[in-house]
Scaffold this motif. Structure first.
Motif, PDB file in Angstrom:
ATOM      1  N   ASP A   1       0.782  -1.099   0.020  1.00 41.84           N
ATOM      2  CA  ASP A   1      -0.022   0.044  -0.007  1.00 41.84           C
ATOM      3  C   ASP A   1       0.825   1.422   0.025  1.00 41.84           C
ATOM      4  N   PRO A   2       1.426   1.517  -1.200  1.00 47.94           N
ATOM      5  CA  PRO A   2       2.403   2.623  -1.054  1.00 47.94           C
ATOM      6  C   PRO A   2       1.933   3.954  -0.776  1.00 47.94           C
ATOM      7  N   THR A   3       2.868   4.846  -0.143  1.00 48.96           N
ATOM      8  CA  THR A   3       2.544   6.170   0.051  1.00 48.96           C
ATOM      9  C   THR A   3       2.105   6.872  -1.309  1.00 48.96           C
ATOM     10  N   PRO A   4       1.167   7.603  -1.247  1.00 49.74           N
ATOM     11  CA  PRO A   4       0.860   8.339  -2.628  1.00 49.74           C
ATOM     12  C   PRO A   4       1.758   9.537  -2.774  1.00 49.74           C
ATOM     13  N   SER A   5       2.148   9.712  -4.053  1.00 48.99           N
ATOM     14  CA  SER A   5       3.014  10.886  -4.323  1.00 48.99           C
ATOM     15  C   SER A   5       2.300  12.044  -4.174  1.00 48.99           C
ATOM     16  N   VAL A   6       3.085  13.090  -3.325  1.00 47.32           N
ATOM     17  CA  VAL A   6       2.476  14.243  -3.392  1.00 47.32           C
ATOM     18  C   VAL A   6       2.743  15.058  -4.784  1.00 47.32           C
ATOM     19  N   ILE A   7       1.724  15.768  -5.401  1.00 44.87           N
ATOM     20  CA  ILE A   7       1.923  16.707  -6.659  1.00 44.87           C
ATOM     21  C   ILE A   7       2.165  18.054  -6.387  1.00 44.87           C
ATOM     22  N   ALA A   8       3.160  18.506  -6.741  1.00 47.37           N
ATOM     23  CA  ALA A   8       3.469  19.965  -6.655  1.00 47.37           C
ATOM     24  C   ALA A   8       3.485  20.639  -7.960  1.00 47.37           C
TER      25      ALA A   8
ATOM     26  N   ALA B   1      -3.003  14.662  -2.854  1.00 47.13           N
ATOM     27  CA  ALA B   1      -2.639  16.187  -2.451  1.00 47.13           C
ATOM     28  C   ALA B   1      -2.029  16.836  -3.465  1.00 47.13           C
ATOM     29  N   ILE B   2      -2.539  17.826  -3.945  1.00 47.07           N
ATOM     30  CA  ILE B   2      -1.797  18.694  -4.814  1.00 47.07           C
ATOM     31  C   ILE B   2      -1.356  20.139  -4.438  1.00 47.07           C
ATOM     32  N   LEU B   3      -0.229  20.278  -4.173  1.00 51.78           N
ATOM     33  CA  LEU B   3       0.328  21.356  -3.643  1.00 51.78           C
ATOM     34  C   LEU B   3       0.597  22.488  -4.871  1.00 51.78           C
ATOM     35  N   VAL B   4       0.198  23.877  -4.558  1.00 48.07           N
ATOM     36  CA  VAL B   4       0.165  24.566  -5.611  1.00 48.07           C
ATOM     37  C   VAL B   4       0.753  26.011  -4.884  1.00 48.07           C
ATOM     38  N   GLY B   5       1.713  26.668  -5.669  1.00 46.05           N
ATOM     39  CA  GLY B   5       2.125  27.860  -5.163  1.00 46.05           C
ATOM     40  C   GLY B   5       3.745  28.138  -5.853  1.00 46.05           C
ATOM     41  N   GLY B   6       4.117  29.229  -5.622  1.00 46.26           N
ATOM     42  CA  GLY B   6       5.555  29.883  -6.030  1.00 46.26           C
ATOM     43  C   GLY B   6       6.360  30.281  -5.103  1.00 46.26           C
ATOM     44  N   SER B   7       5.978  30.099  -3.561  1.00 51.10           N
ATOM     45  CA  SER B   7       6.751  30.636  -2.715  1.00 51.10           C
ATOM     46  C   SER B   7       7.658  29.565  -2.362  1.00 51.10           C
ATOM     47  N   GLY B   8       9.092  29.456  -2.801  1.00 46.79           N
ATOM     48  CA  GLY B   8       9.856  28.542  -3.029  1.00 46.79           C
ATOM     49  C   GLY B   8      10.272  27.625  -1.775  1.00 46.79           C
ATOM     50  N   LEU B   9      10.511  28.725  -0.771  1.00 44.92           N
ATOM     51  CA  LEU B   9      10.856  27.803   0.418  1.00 44.92           C
ATOM     52  C   LEU B   9       9.665  27.151   1.187  1.00 44.92           C
ATOM     53  N   TYR B  10       8.459  27.553   1.000  1.00 48.46           N
ATOM     54  CA  TYR B  10       7.370  26.851   1.575  1.00 48.46           C
ATOM     55  C   TYR B  10       7.316  25.707   0.868  1.00 48.46           C
ATOM     56  N   VAL B  11       7.439  25.499  -0.577  1.00 46.56           N
ATOM     57  CA  VAL B  11       7.624  24.290  -0.972  1.00 46.56           C
ATOM     58  C   VAL B  11       8.376  23.304  -0.561  1.00 46.56           C
TER      59      VAL B  11
ATOM     60  N   GLU C   1      -0.179  12.870 -16.841  1.00 45.98           N
ATOM     61  CA  GLU C   1       0.533  11.655 -16.991  1.00 45.98           C
ATOM     62  C   GLU C   1       1.705  11.599 -15.911  1.00 45.98           C
ATOM     63  N   ILE C   2       2.437  12.576 -16.018  1.00 43.50           N
ATOM     64  CA  ILE C   2       3.587  12.440 -15.030  1.00 43.50           C
ATOM     65  C   ILE C   2       3.107  12.460 -13.735  1.00 43.50           C
ATOM     66  N   SER C   3       1.996  12.954 -13.169  1.00 43.24           N
ATOM     67  CA  SER C   3       1.630  12.736 -12.039  1.00 43.24           C
ATOM     68  C   SER C   3       1.022  11.382 -11.666  1.00 43.24           C
ATOM     69  N   ALA C   4       0.467  10.684 -12.591  1.00 45.79           N
ATOM     70  CA  ALA C   4       0.172   9.524 -12.150  1.00 45.79           C
ATOM     71  C   ALA C   4       1.315   8.409 -11.980  1.00 45.79           C
ATOM     72  N   LYS C   5       2.622   8.892 -12.189  1.00 45.77           N
ATOM     73  CA  LYS C   5       3.672   7.951 -11.824  1.00 45.77           C
ATOM     74  C   LYS C   5       3.917   8.019 -10.453  1.00 45.77           C
ATOM     75  N   ARG C   6       4.592   7.023  -9.781  1.00 46.48           N
ATOM     76  CA  ARG C   6       4.854   7.326  -8.419  1.00 46.48           C
ATOM     77  C   ARG C   6       6.370   7.515  -8.299  1.00 46.48           C
ATOM     78  N   ALA C   7       6.708   8.536  -7.657  1.00 45.46           N
ATOM     79  CA  ALA C   7       8.075   9.210  -7.618  1.00 45.46           C
ATOM     80  C   ALA C   7       8.886   8.452  -6.484  1.00 45.46           C
ATOM     81  N   SER C   8      10.151   8.464  -6.504  1.00 45.39           N
ATOM     82  CA  SER C   8      11.040   7.914  -5.478  1.00 45.39           C
ATOM     83  C   SER C   8      11.333   9.334  -4.498  1.00 45.39           C
ATOM     84  N   VAL C   9      11.960   9.050  -3.349  1.00 47.04           N
ATOM     85  CA  VAL C   9      12.020  10.174  -2.619  1.00 47.04           C
ATOM     86  C   VAL C   9      13.271  11.013  -2.843  1.00 47.04           C
ATOM     87  N   ILE C  10      14.277  10.814  -3.870  1.00 50.29           N
ATOM     88  CA  ILE C  10      15.031  11.328  -4.178  1.00 50.29           C
ATOM     89  C   ILE C  10      14.922  12.494  -5.464  1.00 50.29           C
TER      90      ILE C  10
END
Length: 313
Positions: free
Chosen positions: A10-17, A105-115, A304-313
């Motif tokens: 049950d993998p952790t879903p990727s956060v999309i930013a 979860a879809i993170l949206v914003g341009g405040s770099g340090l907050y992202v 399509e990109i968001s549907a792929k599960r990312a690594s943590v690196i």
């Protein structure tokens, strides 16, 4: 402790930013991705935390959200100071809640340090109001140069990177409280949990004109009236909100120091400069998938990109 990408049942879903410069269409893409992927949006624009700062921040309105839940919008009064540490805690709680309900979860914003605070392994040092107040008083009496010289002696990396008083004071505060340099707390490019970042790649000449047009629309929509209302609510007392693009410039109109046309032009210049800084920040992150902001297939490609599960690196 960071998440791993290995074979859990049950993998952790990727956060999309969704990231990129101001005016590039991040809010619209966030909503469209949420509709395509059964997601909910989390705001990562520091100025959109503030209630009433709607016109000047181009905050997405209820109709434009198209039924998609939005988190961390309108959570603060203009007199309050935004905190990266508080945002990190609240944002990660929102991510857990959204994923716990089977949504994305879809993170949206341009405040770099907050992202970065939301996505990356990042230790954020605490604050001390007494130390902060003392350093601010030193700045007022001795000037920024004296503080910069002190920072140069203890943390030359930060001294070479920081030029405004607020950040120099923060760097000195961190060193005094922890004995560690501010630069030692900078995040590594390691995701706290699996994540996918989508950047909106802009035509800079087109963006320059778009930002100018947007500021003029804000003025026509009543930006000065909004600033006046927020001034009555304590905008000037807010260390974060009072420096927001447009608001600082139009406070000077209220003070009779300039006129609306001049304030608009100053806001355009400041917004263009901010967009350049945002691009520099995000371009430095090799993990971001860049897509053309005006591509007619933008939503499909981002999904399509968001549907792929990312690594943590």
């Amino acid at each position: 402790m960071s998440a791993t990408s290995g074979g859990s049942a049950d993998p952790t879903p990727s956060v999309i930013a969704v990231v990129g410069p101001t005016g590039s269409g991040k809010s619209d893409l966030g909503v469209n991705l949420a509709l395509a992927l059964d997601g909910e949006v989390i705001n990562a624009d520091a100025m959109q935390f503030y209630r009433g700062m709607d016109i000047g921040t181009a905050k997405i309105n209820v109709a434009e959200r198209r039924g998609v839940p939005h988190h961390l919008l309108d959570t603060m009064d203009v007199t309050q100071e935004a905190s990266v540490s508080a945002f990190q805690t609240e944002c990660r709680a929102a991510i857990r809640d959204i994923h716990g309900r089977g949504k994305r979860a879809i993170l949206v914003g341009g405040s770099g340090l907050y992202v970065r605070a939301a996505l990356d392994v990042l230790e954020i040092p605490g604050t001390d109001p007494t130390v902060r107040q003392r350093l601010e008083q030193e700045w007022e009496t001795s000037g920024l140069h004296a503080l910069q010289e002190r920072l140069q002696g203890i943390d030359p990396v930060s001294a070479g990177r920081l030029s405004d008083a607020r950040r120099v004071i923060r760097a000195l505060e961190v060193f005094e409280l922890t004995g560690r340099t501010f630069s030692s707390f900078m995040p590594q490019r390691e995701y706290f949990q699996p994540a996918v970042q989508i950047g909106l790649d802009v035509d800079r000449a087109v963006l320059r004109e778009r930002l100018a047009e947007r500021v003029h629309r804000m003025v026509g929509a009543g930006l000065l009236d909004e600033v006046e209302r927020l001034d009555a609510a304590g905008l000037r007392r807010g260390k974060t909100a009072s420096r927001a693009l447009g608001y600082a410039q139009f406070l000077r109109v209220l003070d009779g120091e300039t006129d609306t046309a001049t304030a608009a032009e100053e806001t355009i210049v400041a917004t263009r400069q901010f967009a350049r800084r945002q691009l520099t920040w995000f371009r430095a992150d090799p993990r971001i998938h860049w897509l053309d902001w005006q591509d007619p297939d933008l939503v499909a490609k981002a999904a399509e990109i968001s549907a792929k599960r990312a690594s943590v690196i």
